[in-house]
Design a protein around this motif. Structure first.
Motif, PDB file in Angstrom:
ATOM      1  N   LEU A  52      -2.134   2.308  -9.188  1.00 17.69           N
ATOM      2  CA  LEU A  52      -2.643   2.683  -7.873  1.00 17.69           C
ATOM      3  C   LEU A  52      -4.164   2.574  -7.847  1.00 17.69           C
ATOM      4  O   LEU A  52      -4.845   3.048  -8.754  1.00 17.69           O
ATOM      5  CB  LEU A  52      -2.248   4.120  -7.536  1.00 17.69           C
ATOM      6  N   THR A  53      -4.669   1.967  -6.800  1.00 21.51           N
ATOM      7  CA  THR A  53      -6.109   1.866  -6.588  1.00 21.51           C
ATOM      8  C   THR A  53      -6.426   2.584  -5.283  1.00 21.51           C
ATOM      9  O   THR A  53      -5.897   2.212  -4.224  1.00 21.51           O
ATOM     10  CB  THR A  53      -6.538   0.391  -6.467  1.00 21.51           C
ATOM     11  N   GLN A  54      -7.272   3.604  -5.347  1.00 21.69           N
ATOM     12  CA  GLN A  54      -7.612   4.328  -4.123  1.00 21.69           C
ATOM     13  C   GLN A  54      -8.477   3.446  -3.240  1.00 21.69           C
ATOM     14  O   GLN A  54      -9.522   2.961  -3.659  1.00 21.69           O
ATOM     15  CB  GLN A  54      -8.354   5.624  -4.445  1.00 21.69           C
ATOM     16  N   ALA A  89       4.386   3.478  -9.359  1.00 17.10           N
ATOM     17  CA  ALA A  89       3.884   4.351  -8.293  1.00 17.10           C
ATOM     18  C   ALA A  89       4.926   5.398  -7.909  1.00 17.10           C
ATOM     19  O   ALA A  89       4.586   6.568  -7.704  1.00 17.10           O
ATOM     20  CB  ALA A  89       3.487   3.514  -7.081  1.00 17.10           C
ATOM     21  N   HIS A 112      -8.029  16.026  -7.479  1.00 10.29           N
ATOM     22  CA  HIS A 112      -7.729  14.621  -7.181  1.00 10.29           C
ATOM     23  C   HIS A 112      -8.646  13.702  -7.995  1.00 10.29           C
ATOM     24  O   HIS A 112      -8.199  12.695  -8.552  1.00 10.29           O
ATOM     25  CB  HIS A 112      -7.891  14.370  -5.680  1.00 10.29           C
ATOM     26  N   TYR A 132      -3.699   3.940  -0.933  1.00 10.24           N
ATOM     27  CA  TYR A 132      -3.809   3.327  -2.252  1.00 10.24           C
ATOM     28  C   TYR A 132      -3.242   1.910  -2.204  1.00 10.24           C
ATOM     29  O   TYR A 132      -2.251   1.662  -1.521  1.00 10.24           O
ATOM     30  CB  TYR A 132      -2.990   4.111  -3.297  1.00 10.24           C
ATOM     31  N   ARG A 162      -3.597   7.868 -12.030  1.00  9.10           N
ATOM     32  CA  ARG A 162      -3.278   6.976 -10.909  1.00  9.10           C
ATOM     33  C   ARG A 162      -3.511   5.524 -11.293  1.00  9.10           C
ATOM     34  O   ARG A 162      -2.713   4.644 -10.964  1.00  9.10           O
ATOM     35  CB  ARG A 162      -4.125   7.329  -9.681  1.00  9.10           C
ATOM     36  N   ASP A 163      -4.601   5.266 -11.997  1.00  9.25           N
ATOM     37  CA  ASP A 163      -4.885   3.905 -12.468  1.00  9.25           C
ATOM     38  C   ASP A 163      -3.746   3.396 -13.356  1.00  9.25           C
ATOM     39  O   ASP A 163      -3.317   2.248 -13.222  1.00  9.25           O
ATOM     40  CB  ASP A 163      -6.200   3.851 -13.247  1.00  9.25           C
ATOM     41  N   ARG A 217      -7.674  10.555 -11.554  1.00 13.24           N
ATOM     42  CA  ARG A 217      -7.887   9.126 -11.319  1.00 13.24           C
ATOM     43  C   ARG A 217      -7.307   8.261 -12.435  1.00 13.24           C
ATOM     44  O   ARG A 217      -6.672   7.238 -12.160  1.00 13.24           O
ATOM     45  CB  ARG A 217      -9.370   8.840 -11.162  1.00 13.24           C
ATOM     46  N   GLN A 256       0.836  -1.189   0.000  1.00 12.50           N
ATOM     47  CA  GLN A 256       0.000   0.000   0.000  1.00 12.50           C
ATOM     48  C   GLN A 256       0.879   1.249   0.000  1.00 12.50           C
ATOM     49  O   GLN A 256       2.051   1.201   0.358  1.00 12.50           O
ATOM     50  CB  GLN A 256      -0.927   0.048   1.231  1.00 12.50           C
ATOM     51  N   ALA A 288      -4.573   9.692   2.059  1.00  8.44           N
ATOM     52  CA  ALA A 288      -5.084   8.755   1.063  1.00  8.44           C
ATOM     53  C   ALA A 288      -4.325   7.439   1.199  1.00  8.44           C
ATOM     54  O   ALA A 288      -3.111   7.427   1.401  1.00  8.44           O
ATOM     55  CB  ALA A 288      -4.912   9.310  -0.341  1.00  8.44           C
TER      56      ALA A 288
END
Length: 83
Positions: free
Chosen positions: A31-33, A58, A19, A50, A26-27, A23, A2, A48
């Motif tokens: 990274l997965t929130q 990352a 933010h 992730y 980040r994907d 998304r 994480q 946060a």
């Protein structure tokens, strides 16, 4: 693995909008929130959590300038492994 990030923002509302708009990037960084919290005693500090599927991606995401940069006065990040 994480990734826990503490975001120090200038404006919590503007940060949350920016933010949300990041998304897809980040994907792409693997990274997965999992969770987003607002600190009770410091409303412009958000945390946060992730899930991380690729640490190298990352780390690259953390190093790049993003649309979030203008919303931040600071950022502290920690990669965590389940004990």
């Amino acid at each position: 693995m994480q990734l826990l990030i503490c975001y120090e923002t200038h404006d919590r509302t503007a940060f949350r909008a920016a933010h949300g708009e990041t998304r897809e990037r980040r994907d792409q960084a693997g990274l997965t929130q999992l969770q987003l919290w607002e600190e009770a005693e410091a409303p412009n500090r958000l945390w946060a959590l992730y899930g991380v599927s690729d640490r190298d991606k990352a780390e690259a995401w953390l190093a790049e300038k993003s649309s979030l940069s203008s919303q931040l006065s600071g950022l502290d990040s920690h990669f965590l492994a389940t004990a």
